[in-house]
Design an enzyme around this catalytic site. Sequence first.
Site, PDB file in Angstrom:
ATOM      1  N   GLY A  54       0.846  -1.189   0.000  1.00  0.00           N
ATOM      2  CA  GLY A  54       0.000   0.000   0.000  1.00  0.00           C
ATOM      3  C   GLY A  54       0.873   1.228   0.000  1.00  0.00           C
ATOM      4  O   GLY A  54       2.065   1.148   0.326  1.00  0.00           O
ATOM      5  N   CYS A  81       5.280  -6.235   1.490  1.00  0.00           N
ATOM      6  CA  CYS A  81       5.665  -4.828   1.524  1.00  0.00           C
ATOM      7  C   CYS A  81       4.996  -4.118   2.708  1.00  0.00           C
ATOM      8  O   CYS A  81       5.312  -4.415   3.851  1.00  0.00           O
ATOM      9  CB  CYS A  81       5.335  -4.190   0.169  1.00  0.00           C
ATOM     10  SG  CYS A  81       6.171  -2.627  -0.074  1.00  0.00           S
ATOM     11  N   TYR A  82       4.051  -3.226   2.486  1.00  0.00           N
ATOM     12  CA  TYR A  82       3.354  -2.572   3.597  1.00  0.00           C
ATOM     13  C   TYR A  82       2.762  -3.621   4.553  1.00  0.00           C
ATOM     14  O   TYR A  82       2.786  -3.453   5.776  1.00  0.00           O
ATOM     15  CB  TYR A  82       2.240  -1.686   3.021  1.00  0.00           C
ATOM     16  CG  TYR A  82       1.463  -0.885   4.026  1.00  0.00           C
ATOM     17  CD1 TYR A  82       1.955   0.324   4.502  1.00  0.00           C
ATOM     18  CD2 TYR A  82       0.223  -1.324   4.495  1.00  0.00           C
ATOM     19  CE1 TYR A  82       1.233   1.071   5.421  1.00  0.00           C
ATOM     20  CE2 TYR A  82      -0.503  -0.581   5.409  1.00  0.00           C
ATOM     21  CZ  TYR A  82       0.002   0.618   5.873  1.00  0.00           C
ATOM     22  OH  TYR A  82      -0.709   1.355   6.771  1.00  0.00           O
ATOM     23  N   HIS A 168       7.780  -7.562  -4.137  1.00  0.00           N
ATOM     24  CA  HIS A 168       6.470  -7.902  -4.716  1.00  0.00           C
ATOM     25  C   HIS A 168       6.561  -9.182  -5.547  1.00  0.00           C
ATOM     26  O   HIS A 168       7.043  -9.148  -6.675  1.00  0.00           O
ATOM     27  CB  HIS A 168       5.972  -6.749  -5.596  1.00  0.00           C
ATOM     28  CG  HIS A 168       5.544  -5.566  -4.786  1.00  0.00           C
ATOM     29  ND1 HIS A 168       4.274  -5.443  -4.277  1.00  0.00           N
ATOM     30  CD2 HIS A 168       6.227  -4.490  -4.352  1.00  0.00           C
ATOM     31  CE1 HIS A 168       4.186  -4.334  -3.572  1.00  0.00           C
ATOM     32  NE2 HIS A 168       5.365  -3.729  -3.600  1.00  0.00           N
ATOM     33  N   GLU A 170       4.173 -10.715  -6.898  1.00  0.00           N
ATOM     34  CA  GLU A 170       3.070 -10.825  -7.858  1.00  0.00           C
ATOM     35  C   GLU A 170       3.378 -10.222  -9.228  1.00  0.00           C
ATOM     36  O   GLU A 170       2.702 -10.520 -10.194  1.00  0.00           O
ATOM     37  CB  GLU A 170       1.796 -10.180  -7.274  1.00  0.00           C
ATOM     38  CG  GLU A 170       1.832  -8.664  -7.073  1.00  0.00           C
ATOM     39  CD  GLU A 170       2.500  -8.209  -5.766  1.00  0.00           C
ATOM     40  OE1 GLU A 170       3.215  -9.018  -5.163  1.00  0.00           O
ATOM     41  OE2 GLU A 170       2.315  -7.040  -5.376  1.00  0.00           O
ATOM     42  N   SER A 222     -27.118  -8.717 -23.824  1.00  0.00           N
ATOM     43  CA  SER A 222     -26.706  -7.664 -24.752  1.00  0.00           C
ATOM     44  C   SER A 222     -25.903  -8.237 -25.908  1.00  0.00           C
ATOM     45  O   SER A 222     -25.678  -7.576 -26.909  1.00  0.00           O
ATOM     46  CB  SER A 222     -25.839  -6.640 -24.004  1.00  0.00           C
ATOM     47  OG  SER A 222     -24.585  -7.231 -23.691  1.00  0.00           O
ATOM     48  N   GLY A 223     -25.454  -9.482 -25.743  1.00  0.00           N
ATOM     49  CA  GLY A 223     -24.571 -10.051 -26.765  1.00  0.00           C
ATOM     50  C   GLY A 223     -23.106  -9.829 -26.412  1.00  0.00           C
ATOM     51  O   GLY A 223     -22.217 -10.360 -27.057  1.00  0.00           O
ATOM     52  N   GLY A 224     -22.841  -9.035 -25.374  1.00  0.00           N
ATOM     53  CA  GLY A 224     -21.462  -8.830 -24.908  1.00  0.00           C
ATOM     54  C   GLY A 224     -20.973 -10.062 -24.145  1.00  0.00           C
ATOM     55  O   GLY A 224     -21.756 -10.975 -23.865  1.00  0.00           O
ATOM     56  N   VAL A 225     -19.698 -10.056 -23.803  1.00  0.00           N
ATOM     57  CA  VAL A 225     -19.088 -11.240 -23.198  1.00  0.00           C
ATOM     58  C   VAL A 225     -19.784 -11.605 -21.878  1.00  0.00           C
ATOM     59  O   VAL A 225     -20.197 -12.752 -21.686  1.00  0.00           O
ATOM     60  CB  VAL A 225     -17.580 -10.991 -22.899  1.00  0.00           C
ATOM     61  CG1 VAL A 225     -16.936 -12.250 -22.352  1.00  0.00           C
ATOM     62  CG2 VAL A 225     -16.861 -10.508 -24.138  1.00  0.00           C
ATOM     63  N   ASP A 226     -19.931 -10.630 -20.993  1.00  0.00           N
ATOM     64  CA  ASP A 226     -20.396 -10.952 -19.645  1.00  0.00           C
ATOM     65  C   ASP A 226     -21.830 -11.486 -19.626  1.00  0.00           C
ATOM     66  O   ASP A 226     -22.107 -12.519 -19.020  1.00  0.00           O
ATOM     67  CB  ASP A 226     -20.287  -9.714 -18.731  1.00  0.00           C
ATOM     68  CG  ASP A 226     -18.864  -9.198 -18.653  1.00  0.00           C
ATOM     69  OD1 ASP A 226     -17.944  -9.949 -19.029  1.00  0.00           O
ATOM     70  OD2 ASP A 226     -18.662  -8.041 -18.242  1.00  0.00           O
ATOM     71  N   LYS A 368     -12.018 -11.016 -15.911  1.00  0.00           N
ATOM     72  CA  LYS A 368     -12.499 -11.079 -17.293  1.00  0.00           C
ATOM     73  C   LYS A 368     -11.952 -12.297 -18.061  1.00  0.00           C
ATOM     74  O   LYS A 368     -12.688 -12.966 -18.782  1.00  0.00           O
ATOM     75  CB  LYS A 368     -12.072  -9.791 -18.011  1.00  0.00           C
ATOM     76  CG  LYS A 368     -12.788  -9.538 -19.313  1.00  0.00           C
ATOM     77  CD  LYS A 368     -14.165  -9.007 -19.073  1.00  0.00           C
ATOM     78  CE  LYS A 368     -14.870  -8.649 -20.361  1.00  0.00           C
ATOM     79  NZ  LYS A 368     -16.108  -7.928 -20.095  1.00  0.00           N
TER      80      LYS A 368
END
Length: 512
Positions: A54, A81-82, A168, A170, A222-226, A368
């Site tokens: 952080g 870290c923090y 870090h 990650e 909607s036809g979108g991915v989600d 995603k």
Amino acid sequence: MEETIVVLDYGSQYCQLIARRIRECHVYSQVIPCNTTAAEIAAMAPKGIILSGGPASVYDAGSPQLDPAILELGIPVLGICYGMQLLVKYSGGAVSSAPEREYGRAQLHIQKAGELFDGMAPEQTVWMSHGDKVTMEPTSIETLAITQNCEFAACQLKGKKLYGIQFHPEVVHSPNGIQILRNFCLKICSCQGSWNMASFIEDSVKRIRETVGNERVILGLSGGVDSSVAAALIHKAIGRQLTCIFVNNGLLRKNEAERVQELFGRNFNMDLRYIDASDRFLVKLAGVDEPEAKRHIIGAEFIEVFADAARSVDGATFLAQGTTYPDVIESMPINGNPAAMIKSHHNVGGLPKDLKFKLLEPLNKLFKDEVREVGRALGLPDEVILRQPFPGPGLGVRHLGAVTKRTLDLLREADDIFVEEVKKAGLYYKLWQAFCVFLPVRTVGVMGDQRTYDYVVALRVVESQDGMTADWVNLPDDLLRRVSNRIVNEVRGLNRVVLDITSKPPSTIEWE
Ligand code: XMP
């Protein structure tokens, strides 16, 4: 319930990345606010706890702290870290500001591998980014690794499963960092490492069936991915107890409505209600040219049309949404201060009060790329899974000024040609977005021996990670030439094509 590692969010820009890396180790991980109490964490029964990095200093007034009882839960903790500085502070050690900020690559010398560095070479490159450091260890802490500038690059509370690392693990600049996270999850926290998309689908199907029982679910597709992946997943669980509602607002791209009906209605055999409300939208939008006014009308009209459709589905008690994990995280900012509103985005929110639905959000734990993986496993084609983002207000914000059916059709034709050529060139799925924008100005041209006085379209092509910032993309000359030729030759009413060469910021991706 799946084995979980919780990540307490102390405001690090890498917080989500920690969760993603842990999921890459096939362990489910969830980011939670840093003020979560020991009792709340105990109730979640995680296998391990990570305290993130952080921007603050642990001794700053008002800096986020740690409920010390968390260290007494008997659950392994890794402070990064923090997070490490908090761990040391609450274990009787001292943290003070380092003479210089340490930022960048550092050479880590592992002195005691133990479980945390198990199987790793004693020399490692790691990424440091900190202004404070541990300067005095409590007698109960043991140093596990050092760097040239940091005597406590990694440490452990003696005899306890409480660990701290100053670097870090990650980020990609710590090339073997994932091994440290894997050791923490699998060796220290004893996770099985069996979480994957197949097990996610299996668990979700079971959970959706239990939650829904004999009731009915509606979903705005909607036809979108989600929304598409949410529909496919819920459909797998409860079949025709799910009704999808697809609204044509008259602002869709060429053949979009037909494609959605073909895939979900015919291939998946879903109960799909197709509502062609284009006329309604176009009447409301007639003569309106101010972007926010257009967005507002489209959003409000959508809610009305959707609500009418929802009322017509007998006995529907659940509203399903394709909310994903980043949507959830973004709606709980830890320090308040949501970014100033630039454009009003709309999704299916604020339904009329008389419509009381229980929410079903089966993707709200997924990033995603995990949503895409689930979609692929459920048999959705690349065309849906890798689809570029398309704004809720559709072509309404890609057609400057007041829309008309005729000029929207011009935009649809031009856009279809552009996308087809970008796909043929093998570039479509590498780009964040590639689309046409209609400009309501006419310019003079010449075709054959005839003067023309027609409209202009702009090509907008951007690369981006998340839509927050974007770079314009220089497409190959021959591709641009082909697109421009085809548009002016094939779309009667357009005689000029221009290229948008601005990045975001200072521009935005959509033009309105
Ligand atoms: P801007 O134009 O703000 O767009 O740079 C950033 C990203 O968001 C998409 N966008 C929207 N998505 N509803 C959506 O669901 C909206 O109203 C909306 N407006 C913009 C845009 O396509 C880009 O990817």
